[in-house]
Motif scaffolding. Structure first.
Motif, PDB file in Angstrom:
ATOM      1  N   ASP A 165       0.820  -1.207   0.000  1.00 19.85           N
ATOM      2  CA  ASP A 165       0.000   0.000   0.000  1.00 19.85           C
ATOM      3  C   ASP A 165       0.861   1.268   0.000  1.00 19.85           C
ATOM      4  O   ASP A 165       0.592   2.219  -0.733  1.00 19.85           O
ATOM      5  N   ASP A 166       1.913   1.260   0.809  1.00 18.35           N
ATOM      6  CA  ASP A 166       2.823   2.409   0.876  1.00 18.35           C
ATOM      7  C   ASP A 166       3.575   2.597  -0.444  1.00 18.35           C
ATOM      8  O   ASP A 166       3.760   3.726  -0.912  1.00 18.35           O
ATOM      9  N   ALA A 167       4.011   1.485  -1.034  1.00 18.91           N
ATOM     10  CA  ALA A 167       4.724   1.560  -2.307  1.00 18.91           C
ATOM     11  C   ALA A 167       3.803   2.108  -3.397  1.00 18.91           C
ATOM     12  O   ALA A 167       4.228   2.920  -4.223  1.00 18.91           O
ATOM     13  N   MET A 168       2.540   1.687  -3.377  1.00 21.23           N
ATOM     14  CA  MET A 168       1.575   2.187  -4.361  1.00 21.23           C
ATOM     15  C   MET A 168       1.383   3.686  -4.214  1.00 21.23           C
ATOM     16  O   MET A 168       1.375   4.417  -5.212  1.00 21.23           O
ATOM     17  N   LYS A 169       1.228   4.156  -2.978  1.00 20.98           N
ATOM     18  CA  LYS A 169       1.016   5.586  -2.733  1.00 20.98           C
ATOM     19  C   LYS A 169       2.198   6.408  -3.230  1.00 20.98           C
ATOM     20  O   LYS A 169       2.024   7.459  -3.864  1.00 20.98           O
ATOM     21  N   LYS A 170       3.410   5.946  -2.951  1.00 15.53           N
ATOM     22  CA  LYS A 170       4.601   6.689  -3.374  1.00 15.53           C
ATOM     23  C   LYS A 170       4.731   6.681  -4.899  1.00 15.53           C
ATOM     24  O   LYS A 170       5.159   7.672  -5.492  1.00 15.53           O
ATOM     25  N   TYR A 171       4.361   5.578  -5.521  1.00 14.10           N
ATOM     26  CA  TYR A 171       4.376   5.495  -6.986  1.00 14.10           C
ATOM     27  C   TYR A 171       3.399   6.510  -7.571  1.00 14.10           C
ATOM     28  O   TYR A 171       3.742   7.266  -8.478  1.00 14.10           O
ATOM     29  N   VAL A 172       2.188   6.533  -7.037  1.00 15.57           N
ATOM     30  CA  VAL A 172       1.153   7.464  -7.507  1.00 15.57           C
ATOM     31  C   VAL A 172       1.615   8.913  -7.334  1.00 15.57           C
ATOM     32  O   VAL A 172       1.463   9.739  -8.239  1.00 15.57           O
TER      33      VAL A 172
END
Length: 88
Positions: free
Chosen positions: A70-77
């Motif tokens: 979830d954290d990796a997705m947020k940073k990617y976005v």
């Protein structure tokens, strides 16, 4: 999580609309965060000395070990949003 996943999937589409290629650091950031979000912690052995690109990708991904998807997705976005603003 559903909203994050939808935003992540949209960011994957949006990144393809950039008018110019991001720099190497940004590309490694995107690669590593995408892989962490999609597959979890890095797997396999580190590529050899002669595979500099593979090694850089592996190392960038390995730095994110233990990061939640979830954290990796947020940073990617967030990174894609920043790139879209600066590349259009």
């Amino acid at each position: 999580m559903a909203d994050t996943k939808a935003a992540f999937e949209q960011a994957q589409k949006d990144v393809k609309t950039l008018t110019k290629r991001p720099g190497n650091e940004d590309m490694l950031f995107l690669y590593a965060h995408f892989k962490q979000a999609a597959e979890g912690d890095v797997k396999g052995s580190r590529p050899g000395m002669l595979d500099m690109v593979g090694r850089a990708k592996y190392d960038a991904w390995a730095k994110l070990k233990g990061t939640k998807a979830d954290d990796a997705m947020k940073k990617y976005v967030d990174k894609v949003a920043t790139l879209l603003k600066s590349h259009k």
